[in-house]
Design a protein around this motif. Structure first.
Motif, mmCIF file in Angstrom:
data_model
loop_
_atom_site.group_PDB
_atom_site.id
_atom_site.type_symbol
_atom_site.label_atom_id
_atom_site.label_comp_id
_atom_site.label_asym_id
_atom_site.label_seq_id
_atom_site.Cartn_x
_atom_site.Cartn_y
_atom_site.Cartn_z
ATOM 1 N N PHE A 118 -72.078 -4.490 17.098
ATOM 2 C CA PHE A 118 -71.026 -3.524 16.804
ATOM 3 C C PHE A 118 -71.510 -2.510 15.775
ATOM 4 N N LEU A 119 -70.867 -1.330 15.803
ATOM 5 C CA LEU A 119 -71.088 -0.287 14.812
ATOM 6 C C LEU A 119 -69.755 -0.002 14.130
ATOM 7 N N GLY A 120 -69.732 -0.079 12.807
ATOM 8 C CA GLY A 120 -68.543 0.278 12.046
ATOM 9 C C GLY A 120 -68.645 1.726 11.634
ATOM 10 N N THR A 121 -67.655 2.565 12.011
ATOM 11 C CA THR A 121 -67.776 4.007 11.818
ATOM 12 C C THR A 121 -66.711 4.607 10.912
ATOM 13 N N GLY A 122 -65.915 3.788 10.246
ATOM 14 C CA GLY A 122 -64.865 4.312 9.373
ATOM 15 C C GLY A 122 -64.158 3.191 8.646
ATOM 16 N N GLU A 123 -63.025 3.511 8.012
ATOM 17 C CA GLU A 123 -62.353 2.551 7.144
ATOM 18 C C GLU A 123 -61.237 1.782 7.827
ATOM 19 N N THR A 124 -60.648 2.313 8.894
ATOM 20 C CA THR A 124 -59.531 1.622 9.526
ATOM 21 C C THR A 124 -60.035 0.590 10.535
ATOM 22 N N VAL A 125 -59.152 -0.317 10.957
ATOM 23 C CA VAL A 125 -59.560 -1.371 11.889
ATOM 24 C C VAL A 125 -59.957 -0.817 13.252
ATOM 25 N N GLN A 126 -59.489 0.396 13.570
ATOM 26 C CA GLN A 126 -59.841 1.001 14.858
ATOM 27 C C GLN A 126 -61.234 1.627 14.858
ATOM 28 N N ASP A 127 -61.834 1.775 13.679
ATOM 29 C CA ASP A 127 -63.120 2.469 13.572
ATOM 30 C C ASP A 127 -64.288 1.526 13.855
ATOM 31 N N ILE A 128 -64.385 1.121 15.103
ATOM 32 C CA ILE A 128 -65.464 0.227 15.519
ATOM 33 C C ILE A 128 -65.875 0.579 16.943
ATOM 34 N N GLU A 129 -67.159 0.477 17.208
ATOM 35 C CA GLU A 129 -67.675 0.730 18.548
ATOM 36 C C GLU A 129 -68.552 -0.437 18.967
ATOM 37 N N ARG A 130 -68.413 -0.821 20.202
ATOM 38 C CA ARG A 130 -69.342 -1.787 20.791
ATOM 39 C C ARG A 130 -70.663 -1.056 20.963
ATOM 40 N N PHE A 131 -71.735 -1.634 20.472
ATOM 41 C CA PHE A 131 -73.025 -0.953 20.548
ATOM 42 C C PHE A 131 -73.531 -0.912 21.979
#
Length: 465
Positions: free
Chosen positions: A266-279
């Motif tokens: 995973f990649l974390g891209t921000g502060e909220t719980v929605q700010d995540i991307e499957r790599f």
């Protein structure tokens, strides 16, 4: 984005190859030199850098470009393929019942990552639960509980217990109805023996299907030792990289992946719980090289449309292409864009709009654009329903009243009205289009020949700068 300097320098170097039908060794050497410099500056280990640059140089010199392929595109393809090979496949995480153990040092972002992953699994139709076993860091329980609430997922922790192993055991039993268990463990400021012993015990009790090492994107060369120690203690199947929304270099994470013979999950891209991307390696490298990522973009659009629609059940975005485009429609469109996340991330996903185009903008360009969208929203909140439905009827005296009511000025109000006119004209071009016409327009957008509907306009992204 991680390794963004690499992407920028590579794009500049490759642009220098435009117009060339054949490549000289000096051309290849310059590309390789830029890759080496950028990767080393991004804290990627020297051995990895040399391995990658040697592979690119060898292929570029030995392989003949296919007929009709420019020298630049041939090198771009080689660089793309070798970078994809470097970052490796995505960590395998099936959409089924499983237990995931998170490991890492204090401050790496494990608790935030646990909540983000739980949210991600919930959006895939599974029921996740977070088990918080950190008894070392003050506030760990409260933070985890709050973030689990934000993600709207099950949570277990025991603020009165000082036995993390027992908490893990009790947590699995208390959340047995969950399909995905995410176990958050304690970190320390360094790789202390106490931390290693504790996580080994938790690992034996939890018996996870997957062990993820959580790394701050700014970790740098220290990632190698971390990866080695956790690999020796519990084994590492994947890496979650956090805090990619800042200026972190990210190269240390690639070193950790190589050191543990694992992959990125995973990649974390921000502060909220929605700010995540499957790599996804192909998408990741495409964005790095300015080629866009339509798959990730479509997922964000779909999610944002659902969230915007949930806030106002009366709004039907498809009706925009069938009737008149009002300021209410524009306001909803802006809400949708806001729900998609930071504009610079969204722009990176649009072919022809990220990469080289973003390189030409000031560093704070996207911040200015975001601020302008907020300002426009305040102005529209100061309008009557009739003005929102019939913006062309707004007179000069109404503009002055709206400016006073919104705390802005008439120039800003007129900018908003002009932006609406431009978006309305663009949407009119889509009305009555067949599939072939739409495909031709999309091709022009990808080739950088046309505007992007509500995103086009004077001076920069969104026409709001």
């Amino acid at each position: 984005m991680v390794l963004d300097d690499l992407g920028s320098s590579l794009r500049g170097t490759l642009d220098g190859l435009r117009g060339k039908s054949r490549l000289e060794e000096d051309d290849i050497q310059e590309v390789v030199k830029q890759i080496q410099r950028s990767l080393l500056e991004a804290d990627v280990e020297v051995d990895l850098v040399m391995e990658l640059s040697d592979a690119i140089k060898g292929r570029a010199l030995d392989e003949e470009p296919p007929g009709g392929t420019s020298a630049r595109d041939h090198v771009l393809k080689i660089v793309y393929e070798e970078l994809v090979e470097l970052v490796g496949d995505s960590t395998e995480l099936p959409l089924e019942s499983q237990t995931i153990l998170l490991a890492g040092l204090q401050g790496s972002g494990k608790t935030t990552t646990a909540a983000k992953m739980a949210w991600w699994f919930s959006k895939k139709g599974l029921r996740p639960a977070i088990i918080q076993t950190d008894t070392f860091r003050p506030g760990a329980y409260d933070q985890a509980k709050q973030m689990a609430g934000n993600a709207e997922v099950d949570f277990y922790g025991d603020p009165d217990s000082d036995d993390p192993v027992q908490i893990a055991r009790d947590g699995l039993e208390a959340t047995e109805q969950a399909e995905v268990h995410i176990v958050d463990t304690a970190g320390r400021h360094a790789l202390e023996e106490e931390l290693i012993a504790e996580i080994e015990e938790i690992d034996s009790v939890v018996d996870p299907d997957t062990r993820l090492l959580v790394l701050d994107a700014a970790i740098g060369q220290g990632a190698k030792e971390q990866a080695q120690r956790f690999e020796e203690a519990i084994g590492v199947e994947g890496v979650a990289i956090t805090k990619l929304d800042g200026t972190a270099k990210g190269g240390g994470a690639l070193t950790a992946v190589n050191e543990t013979d694992s992959s990125i999950a995973f990649l974390g891209t921000g502060e909220t719980v929605q700010d995540i991307e499957r790599f996804e390696p192909n998408s990741f490298i495409s964005r790095l090289l300015g080629m866009g990522d339509l798959k990730q973009l479509s997922e964000r659009v779909e999610r944002a449309m659902e969230e915007t629609g949930a806030e106002d059940d009366d709004w039907d975005p498809e009706s925009i292409l069938e009737g008149s485009f009002t300021l209410k429609d524009m306001q909803k469109q802006m809400e949708t864009m806001n729900n998609m996340g930071p504009l610079d991330q969204v722009m990176d996903m649009i072919p022809g709009m990220g990469g080289g185009m973003m390189d030409q903008l000031p560093d704070d360009a996207m911040d200015v654009t975001q601020e302008r969208m907020r300002e426009f929203n305040v102005i529209m909140d100061s309008m009557t329903d009739h003005e929102l439905e019939e913006p062309r009827s707004i007179s000069a005296s109404q503009v002055e009243r709206i400016a006073r009511g919104s705390g802005t000025n008439t120039e800003r109000v007129n900018e908003l009205l002009e932006q609406h006119k431009m978006m309305d004209r663009t949407l009119n071009q889509f009305q009555g289009m067949g599939d072939g016409d739409m495909q031709r327009m999309m091709k022009k957008m990808q080739d950088g020949e046309g505007g992007l509907g509500g995103l086009g306009g004077g001076g920069g992204p969104g026409g709001m700068m």
